[in-house]
Design a protein around this motif. Structure first.
Motif, PDB file in Angstrom:
ATOM      1  N   GLY A  50       0.809  -1.207   0.000  1.00 45.24           N
ATOM      2  CA  GLY A  50       0.000   0.000   0.000  1.00 45.24           C
ATOM      3  C   GLY A  50       0.846   1.263   0.000  1.00 45.24           C
ATOM      4  N   GLU A  51       0.180   2.364  -0.166  1.00 48.69           N
ATOM      5  CA  GLU A  51       0.846   3.662  -0.252  1.00 48.69           C
ATOM      6  C   GLU A  51       1.699   3.932   0.984  1.00 48.69           C
ATOM      7  N   GLY A  52       2.936   4.347   0.754  1.00 54.15           N
ATOM      8  CA  GLY A  52       3.809   4.765   1.840  1.00 54.15           C
ATOM      9  C   GLY A  52       4.407   3.647   2.664  1.00 54.15           C
ATOM     10  N   VAL A  53       4.256   2.408   2.266  1.00 57.86           N
ATOM     11  CA  VAL A  53       4.908   1.307   2.985  1.00 57.86           C
ATOM     12  C   VAL A  53       6.421   1.478   2.899  1.00 57.86           C
ATOM     13  N   VAL A  54       7.098   1.149   4.009  1.00 57.25           N
ATOM     14  CA  VAL A  54       8.560   1.222   4.042  1.00 57.25           C
ATOM     15  C   VAL A  54       9.112  -0.151   4.400  1.00 57.25           C
ATOM     16  N   LEU A  55       9.948  -0.703   3.538  1.00 56.81           N
ATOM     17  CA  LEU A  55      10.704  -1.920   3.827  1.00 56.81           C
ATOM     18  C   LEU A  55      12.155  -1.489   3.986  1.00 56.81           C
ATOM     19  N   LYS A  56      12.669  -1.566   5.212  1.00 58.45           N
ATOM     20  CA  LYS A  56      13.973  -0.956   5.512  1.00 58.45           C
ATOM     21  C   LYS A  56      15.109  -1.575   4.700  1.00 58.45           C
ATOM     22  N   SER A  57      15.325  -2.880   4.861  1.00 63.14           N
ATOM     23  CA  SER A  57      16.330  -3.610   4.085  1.00 63.14           C
ATOM     24  C   SER A  57      16.205  -5.090   4.414  1.00 63.14           C
ATOM     25  N   HIS A  58      16.682  -5.964   3.517  1.00 60.96           N
ATOM     26  CA  HIS A  58      16.727  -7.405   3.768  1.00 60.96           C
ATOM     27  C   HIS A  58      15.364  -7.963   4.206  1.00 60.96           C
ATOM     28  N   VAL A  59      14.301  -7.419   3.682  1.00 57.27           N
ATOM     29  CA  VAL A  59      12.948  -7.895   3.975  1.00 57.27           C
ATOM     30  C   VAL A  59      12.502  -8.817   2.846  1.00 57.27           C
ATOM     31  N   VAL A  60      11.892  -9.952   3.206  1.00 58.07           N
ATOM     32  CA  VAL A  60      11.347 -10.887   2.221  1.00 58.07           C
ATOM     33  C   VAL A  60       9.830 -10.906   2.361  1.00 58.07           C
ATOM     34  N   VAL A  61       9.133 -10.618   1.264  1.00 55.65           N
ATOM     35  CA  VAL A  61       7.674 -10.681   1.240  1.00 55.65           C
ATOM     36  C   VAL A  61       7.287 -11.585   0.078  1.00 55.65           C
ATOM     37  N   GLU A  62       6.610 -12.687   0.376  1.00 60.10           N
ATOM     38  CA  GLU A  62       6.278 -13.667  -0.644  1.00 60.10           C
ATOM     39  C   GLU A  62       4.783 -13.955  -0.630  1.00 60.10           C
TER      40      GLU A  62
END
Length: 266
Positions: free
Chosen positions: A39-51
Motif C-alpha cells: 500500500g501507499e507509503g509502505v517502508v521496507l527498511k532492508s533485507h525484507v522478504v515478502v512472498e
C-alpha cells in the motif's frame, strides 16, 4: 508495478506482477514476490522478504530481516492458495515472521491496523489479530489464534493454537497461554493463570471506577464455579454494564478451548 514515486534500491528484487503503491520505499536487498501488494507509503527498511499472496497496508514500516508470507509451518499445508493480509500503519520490527493461512483455517491470516510487533515475533497460519495490538519481543502465536483489539502480549510468551485472547487483555512476560483469556483479563505465569483485570488498559480506554468495580465483582462471582455456567446465569441480568456484556459475550462465544480463571482451572 505502479506508483512512479516509489523509491526502490537497485539491489532489491521485485517479481513481475507485484503492485507497489505510491510513496513506497524498498531498501537494499529486499525480495518481493509477484503476488505481493504494498500500500501507499509502505517502508521496507532492508533485507525484507515478502512472498505469496500478501498485502501490506498503507504506512506500515517493516524492519530488516523480517519474512512475511512464506509457506505456513503446518504439515497439513499442501501448497493450496492462501493469503496474508496486514493492515495499515503497523510497525513490524526485526526478524518478525508472519505466515499465510491454510485450507483448514479458511486460507487467511489477518493482522489489523496500528500494531507493534517487536523483535522476533511469530504470527502463525490462520491467526486473526486485531487493531492496536502489541506483541513484545519473541512472542509466538500458534495457528488459529485470535487476538482482540488493544491486547498486549508480554515478551517471550507463547499462545497455544486455537486460543482466543479478548480485547484489552494483558499477558505478562514469560507466560504460556493454553486457554482463552477474557477481555480485559490480566494473566501471567509459566502456565498462565488469570490474575485479575488489566486495570491500566481499562483506565486508558476511559472505563470509569463504577464500571471497573462491577466487572471485578462479576469476575469474582464467575471464578467460584464453572465459567460458562456462571456466565449464562449472569447474562440474563438487566443491570449489565457495557464491559460486563462484552466479557459475557466472549465467554459464551464459540471456542474449543477452556478458560484461564483466577484459580487456574477451566
Amino acid at each position: 508495478m505502479s506508483g512512479a514515486r516509489a523509491e526502490i534500491h537497485p539491489s532489491a528484487v521485485i517479481g513481475d506482477g507485484a503492485r507497489i503503491g505510491a510513496g513506497v520505499t524498498i531498501g537494499p536487498f529486499c525480495v518481493i514476490g509477484p503476488q505481493v501488494r504494498l500500500g501507499e507509503g509502505v517502508v521496507l527498511k532492508s533485507h525484507v522478504v515478502v512472498e505469496g499472496d500478501t498485502e501490506i497496508g498503507a504506512g506500515t514500516v517493516v524492519y530488516p530481516f523480517t519474512t512475511l508470507g512464506t509457506a505456513p509451518q503446518d504439515l497439513k499445508y499442501r501448497g493450496e492458495a492462501s493469503r496474508l493480509v496486514i493492515g495499515a500503519r503497523n510497525r513490524i520490527r526485526e526478524h518478525v515472521t508472519m505466515n499465510p493461512g491454510t485450507e483448514g483455517g479458511g486460507g487467511l491470516t489477518q493482522v489489523g491496523d496500528d500494531g507493534l510487533y517487536m523483535v522476533g515475533c511469530h504470527v502463525a497460519h490462520d491467526c486473526r489479530v486485531g487493531d492496536r495490538v502489541i506483541l513484545v519481543n519473541h512472542v509466538a502465536l500458534a495457528g488459529h489464534v485470535e487476538v482482540g483489539d488493544d491486547a498486549i502480549v508480554g515478551g517471550l510468551s507463547g499462545v497455544h493454537q486455537f486460543v482466543r485472547i479478548g480485547q484489552g487483555a494483558m499477558i505478562g512476560a514469560l507466560s504460556m497461554v493454553t486457554a482463552d483469556v477474557i477481555p480485559y483479563g490480566l494473566v501471567q505465569g509459566p502456565r498462565a493463570q488469570l490474575a485479575g483485570l488489566n486495570l491500566v488498559g481499562l483506565r486508558r480506554r476511559g472505563t470509569g471506577r463504577g464500571e471497573i468495580a462491577a466487572l471485578r465483582a462479576m469476575l469474582a462471582g464467575l471464578g467460584q464455579g464453572n465459567f460458562r455456567e456462571g456466565a449464562r446465569e449472569r447474562a440474563g441480568a438487566e443491570d449489565l454494564t457495557a464491559r460486563e456484556r462484552e466479557v459475557l459475550d466472549f465467554i459464551l462465544g464459540p471456542s474449543d478451548r477452556s478458560f484461564l480463571t483466577p484459580g487456574g482451572g477451566a
